[in-house]
Design a protein around this motif. Structure first.
Motif, PDB file in Angstrom:
ATOM      1  N   ILE A 173       0.862  -1.178   0.000  1.00 37.93           N
ATOM      2  CA  ILE A 173       0.000   0.000   0.000  1.00 37.93           C
ATOM      3  C   ILE A 173       0.908   1.241   0.000  1.00 37.93           C
ATOM      4  O   ILE A 173       1.864   1.317   0.756  1.00 37.93           O
ATOM      5  CB  ILE A 173      -0.908   0.023   1.245  1.00 37.93           C
ATOM      6  CG1 ILE A 173      -1.726  -1.265   1.356  1.00 37.93           C
ATOM      7  CG2 ILE A 173      -1.803   1.264   1.251  1.00 37.93           C
ATOM      8  CD1 ILE A 173      -2.529  -1.627   0.145  1.00 37.93           C
ATOM      9  N   GLY A 174       0.628   2.169  -0.890  1.00 35.42           N
ATOM     10  CA  GLY A 174       1.421   3.395  -0.992  1.00 35.42           C
ATOM     11  C   GLY A 174       2.527   3.345  -2.025  1.00 35.42           C
ATOM     12  O   GLY A 174       3.094   4.378  -2.363  1.00 35.42           O
ATOM     13  N   ASP A 175       2.847   2.146  -2.541  1.00 32.53           N
ATOM     14  CA  ASP A 175       3.877   2.065  -3.586  1.00 32.53           C
ATOM     15  C   ASP A 175       3.432   2.852  -4.807  1.00 32.53           C
ATOM     16  O   ASP A 175       2.260   2.839  -5.172  1.00 32.53           O
ATOM     17  CB  ASP A 175       4.150   0.614  -3.984  1.00 32.53           C
ATOM     18  CG  ASP A 175       4.994  -0.144  -2.983  1.00 32.53           C
ATOM     19  OD1 ASP A 175       5.500   0.490  -2.030  1.00 32.53           O
ATOM     20  OD2 ASP A 175       5.143  -1.366  -3.153  1.00 32.53           O
TER      21      ASP A 175
ATOM     22  N   LEU B 284      -3.525   1.470  -3.638  1.00 33.63           N
ATOM     23  CA  LEU B 284      -4.467   1.631  -2.533  1.00 33.63           C
ATOM     24  C   LEU B 284      -4.841   0.287  -1.920  1.00 33.63           C
ATOM     25  O   LEU B 284      -5.149   0.204  -0.738  1.00 33.63           O
ATOM     26  CB  LEU B 284      -5.738   2.318  -3.013  1.00 33.63           C
ATOM     27  CG  LEU B 284      -5.576   3.706  -3.600  1.00 33.63           C
ATOM     28  CD1 LEU B 284      -6.895   4.194  -4.167  1.00 33.63           C
ATOM     29  CD2 LEU B 284      -5.046   4.668  -2.548  1.00 33.63           C
ATOM     30  N   ALA B 285      -4.851  -0.759  -2.762  1.00 38.41           N
ATOM     31  CA  ALA B 285      -5.163  -2.105  -2.298  1.00 38.41           C
ATOM     32  C   ALA B 285      -4.516  -3.112  -3.243  1.00 38.41           C
ATOM     33  O   ALA B 285      -4.506  -2.910  -4.454  1.00 38.41           O
ATOM     34  CB  ALA B 285      -6.667  -2.330  -2.248  1.00 38.41           C
ATOM     35  N   ASN B 286      -3.960  -4.160  -2.664  1.00 40.58           N
ATOM     36  CA  ASN B 286      -3.385  -5.252  -3.439  1.00 40.58           C
ATOM     37  C   ASN B 286      -4.252  -6.478  -3.178  1.00 40.58           C
ATOM     38  O   ASN B 286      -4.097  -7.170  -2.176  1.00 40.58           O
ATOM     39  CB  ASN B 286      -1.931  -5.498  -3.030  1.00 40.58           C
ATOM     40  CG  ASN B 286      -1.257  -6.513  -3.907  1.00 40.58           C
ATOM     41  OD1 ASN B 286      -1.903  -7.402  -4.451  1.00 40.58           O
ATOM     42  ND2 ASN B 286       0.045  -6.396  -4.047  1.00 40.58           N
ATOM     43  N   ILE B 287      -5.194  -6.707  -4.064  1.00 41.92           N
ATOM     44  CA  ILE B 287      -6.152  -7.784  -3.895  1.00 41.92           C
ATOM     45  C   ILE B 287      -5.451  -9.134  -3.978  1.00 41.92           C
ATOM     46  O   ILE B 287      -5.822 -10.078  -3.282  1.00 41.92           O
ATOM     47  CB  ILE B 287      -7.283  -7.646  -4.938  1.00 41.92           C
ATOM     48  CG1 ILE B 287      -7.986  -6.300  -4.737  1.00 41.92           C
ATOM     49  CG2 ILE B 287      -8.279  -8.792  -4.830  1.00 41.92           C
ATOM     50  CD1 ILE B 287      -8.806  -5.834  -5.910  1.00 41.92           C
TER      51      ILE B 287
ATOM     52  N   PHE C   1      -5.031  -4.262   2.087  1.00 44.76           N
ATOM     53  CA  PHE C   1      -5.986  -3.194   1.820  1.00 44.76           C
ATOM     54  C   PHE C   1      -5.717  -2.037   2.770  1.00 44.76           C
ATOM     55  O   PHE C   1      -5.420  -2.253   3.943  1.00 44.76           O
ATOM     56  CB  PHE C   1      -7.421  -3.692   2.031  1.00 44.76           C
ATOM     57  CG  PHE C   1      -7.847  -4.732   1.036  1.00 44.76           C
ATOM     58  CD1 PHE C   1      -8.609  -4.388  -0.065  1.00 44.76           C
ATOM     59  CD2 PHE C   1      -7.480  -6.058   1.203  1.00 44.76           C
ATOM     60  CE1 PHE C   1      -9.009  -5.347  -0.982  1.00 44.76           C
ATOM     61  CE2 PHE C   1      -7.870  -7.031   0.288  1.00 44.76           C
ATOM     62  CZ  PHE C   1      -8.631  -6.672  -0.808  1.00 44.76           C
ATOM     63  N   SER C   2      -5.851  -0.804   2.267  1.00 49.60           N
ATOM     64  CA  SER C   2      -5.708   0.366   3.140  1.00 49.60           C
ATOM     65  C   SER C   2      -6.986   0.531   3.956  1.00 49.60           C
ATOM     66  O   SER C   2      -8.015  -0.082   3.662  1.00 49.60           O
ATOM     67  CB  SER C   2      -5.443   1.614   2.304  1.00 49.60           C
ATOM     68  OG  SER C   2      -6.574   1.929   1.516  1.00 49.60           O
ATOM     69  N   GLU C   3      -6.922   1.359   4.972  1.00 42.51           N
ATOM     70  CA  GLU C   3      -8.108   1.600   5.805  1.00 42.51           C
ATOM     71  C   GLU C   3      -9.256   2.189   4.988  1.00 42.51           C
ATOM     72  O   GLU C   3     -10.415   1.875   5.216  1.00 42.51           O
ATOM     73  CB  GLU C   3      -7.753   2.530   6.961  1.00 42.51           C
ATOM     74  CG  GLU C   3      -6.919   1.876   8.020  1.00 42.51           C
ATOM     75  CD  GLU C   3      -6.660   2.796   9.195  1.00 42.51           C
ATOM     76  OE1 GLU C   3      -7.457   3.718   9.432  1.00 42.51           O
ATOM     77  OE2 GLU C   3      -5.646   2.574   9.865  1.00 42.51           O
TER      78      GLU C   3
ATOM     79  N   ILE D 130      -5.629   1.248  -7.799  1.00 46.12           N
ATOM     80  CA  ILE D 130      -4.590   2.261  -7.934  1.00 46.12           C
ATOM     81  C   ILE D 130      -5.235   3.627  -8.070  1.00 46.12           C
ATOM     82  O   ILE D 130      -6.169   3.805  -8.868  1.00 46.12           O
ATOM     83  CB  ILE D 130      -3.709   1.976  -9.168  1.00 46.12           C
ATOM     84  CG1 ILE D 130      -3.044   0.611  -9.028  1.00 46.12           C
ATOM     85  CG2 ILE D 130      -2.671   3.080  -9.364  1.00 46.12           C
ATOM     86  CD1 ILE D 130      -2.272   0.174 -10.259  1.00 46.12           C
ATOM     87  N   TYR D 131      -4.751   4.597  -7.270  1.00 48.12           N
ATOM     88  CA  TYR D 131      -5.174   5.977  -7.453  1.00 48.12           C
ATOM     89  C   TYR D 131      -4.279   6.565  -8.530  1.00 48.12           C
ATOM     90  O   TYR D 131      -3.066   6.638  -8.377  1.00 48.12           O
ATOM     91  CB  TYR D 131      -5.060   6.797  -6.163  1.00 48.12           C
ATOM     92  CG  TYR D 131      -5.544   8.207  -6.411  1.00 48.12           C
ATOM     93  CD1 TYR D 131      -6.903   8.489  -6.382  1.00 48.12           C
ATOM     94  CD2 TYR D 131      -4.659   9.210  -6.744  1.00 48.12           C
ATOM     95  CE1 TYR D 131      -7.364   9.762  -6.660  1.00 48.12           C
ATOM     96  CE2 TYR D 131      -5.113  10.489  -7.032  1.00 48.12           C
ATOM     97  CZ  TYR D 131      -6.470  10.756  -6.986  1.00 48.12           C
ATOM     98  OH  TYR D 131      -6.918  12.007  -7.277  1.00 48.12           O
ATOM     99  N   THR D 132      -4.879   6.967  -9.643  1.00 47.01           N
ATOM    100  CA  THR D 132      -4.112   7.476 -10.773  1.00 47.01           C
ATOM    101  C   THR D 132      -4.223   8.991 -10.878  1.00 47.01           C
ATOM    102  O   THR D 132      -5.191   9.587 -10.405  1.00 47.01           O
ATOM    103  CB  THR D 132      -4.616   6.869 -12.100  1.00 47.01           C
ATOM    104  OG1 THR D 132      -5.956   7.314 -12.331  1.00 47.01           O
ATOM    105  CG2 THR D 132      -4.576   5.347 -12.058  1.00 47.01           C
TER     106      THR D 132
END
Length: 78
Positions: free
Chosen positions: A11-13, A26-29, A34-36, A52-54
């Motif tokens: 998370i955050g990469d 944001l999340a690696n399923i 998963f982030s909060e 991913i937040y793009t």
């Protein structure tokens, strides 16, 4: 990006997408991380891939297939 690289993402990469766009995990399923703000209960139905937040389209789900066939690189890859 190969499957092993996907699973190792945290998370955050930060990622580059198509060499000129950027995103943050944001999340690696794949690995169940998963982030909060993006909880497992809300997103696990997707079954694989990353949220991913793009910088070009907000939050996007990329499937494992997309991640292994399209041009994704982690920020520290050369």
């Amino acid at each position: 990006m190969d499957y092993q690289q996907i699973v190792k993402l945290e998370i955050g990469d930060e990622l580059s997408i198509d060499n000129n766009k950027h995103g943050k995990v944001l999340a690696n399923i794949e690995s169940g991380k998963f982030s909060e703000a993006y909880r497992k209960e809300d997103w696990e139905y997707l079954q694989s891939g990353l949220l991913i937040y793009t910088d070009f389209g907000g939050v996007i789900h990329y499937s494992s297939e997309q991640l292994t066939t399209e041009n994704f690189n982690t920020k520290n890859q050369k």
